[in-house]
Enzyme design. Structure first.
Site, mmCIF file in Angstrom:
data_model
loop_
_atom_site.group_PDB
_atom_site.id
_atom_site.type_symbol
_atom_site.label_atom_id
_atom_site.label_comp_id
_atom_site.label_asym_id
_atom_site.label_seq_id
_atom_site.Cartn_x
_atom_site.Cartn_y
_atom_site.Cartn_z
ATOM 1 N N HIS A 55 51.422 -96.544 102.765
ATOM 2 C CA HIS A 55 52.540 -96.994 103.602
ATOM 3 C C HIS A 55 52.148 -96.790 105.065
ATOM 4 O O HIS A 55 51.423 -95.839 105.390
ATOM 5 C CB HIS A 55 53.798 -96.169 103.313
ATOM 6 N N GLU A 57 53.678 -95.643 107.696
ATOM 7 C CA GLU A 57 54.020 -94.365 108.324
ATOM 8 C C GLU A 57 53.172 -93.219 107.778
ATOM 9 O O GLU A 57 52.808 -92.295 108.510
ATOM 10 C CB GLU A 57 55.501 -94.019 108.102
ATOM 11 N N CYS A 85 60.414 -93.799 103.801
ATOM 12 C CA CYS A 85 60.741 -93.282 102.470
ATOM 13 C C CYS A 85 60.527 -91.765 102.445
ATOM 14 O O CYS A 85 59.966 -91.194 103.377
ATOM 15 C CB CYS A 85 59.878 -93.991 101.419
ATOM 16 N N CYS A 88 56.862 -90.751 103.134
ATOM 17 C CA CYS A 88 56.456 -90.901 104.536
ATOM 18 C C CYS A 88 57.144 -89.884 105.429
ATOM 19 O O CYS A 88 56.527 -89.328 106.339
ATOM 20 C CB CYS A 88 56.753 -92.315 105.013
HETATM 21 ZN ZN LIG Z 1 56.868 -94.729 102.727
#
Ligand SMILES: [Zn+2]
Length: 161
Positions: A55, A57, A85, A88
């Site tokens: 991801h 981030e 999320c 992250c």
């Molecule tokens: Zn994430």
């Protein structure tokens, strides 16, 4: 450049680049709050790396942690197109990045992705993850002024069921 929308627009540019490169349409940037300088940019890299944890981030937090001290990162902001999320948010926490600004909420993202199995989102906002930790990470969002631009990058991408 100091306005939230300017920085979120740069993060959204990373989301566009990620999508064009075969990744999911998410982007983030890291900004030094003392100087206003953009230190790092990162799009989702799952398609490039075949790493399901790539991801934007999370990769950015990891890169930042390998590059800068925790003291410096506490005075930085991670701008991200969508609310991060739990994974992250956890990565940002451990990297010691002091502030998060996100464009659209996890709930808004879920409206875009539906039940697409490319993004089985959690129903756990970043605020809940931060509240369960021991650091006063500042969280700001959603930035409604940016919603249309961010949503446009997701247009036609998700296979809603
Ligand atoms: Zn994430």
């Amino acid at each position: 450049m100091e306005r939230l929308t300017d920085y979120l627009r740069l993060a959204n540019q990373e989301a566009k680049t990620a999508r064009a490169g075969g990744n999911t349409p998410f982007g983030a940037i890291l900004v030094d709050d003392v100087t206003g300088e953009v230190l790092m940019r990162q799009g989702n890299a799952e398609g490039d790396t075949h790493d399901a944890t790539a991801h934007a981030e999370f990769v950015l937090a990891s890169r930042a942690s390998r590059t800068y001290s925790k003291e410096k990162l506490w005075k930085c902001t991670l701008y991200t197109t969508c609310e991060p999320c739990p994974m992250c948010t956890g990565g940002i926490y451990w990297a010691n990045i002091g502030r998060i600004v996100y464009g659209i909420s996890e709930a808004r993202l879920l409206e875009l992705t539906g039940a697409d199995d490319k993004n089985p989102t959690f129903s756990m906002g970043a605020d809940k993850v931060i509240a369960a930790g021991q650091k006063a990470i500042r969280l700001e969002g959603p930035v409604l002024e940016m919603e249309t631009e961010i949503v446009a990058v997701h247009e036609g991408f998700w296979n809603k069921k």
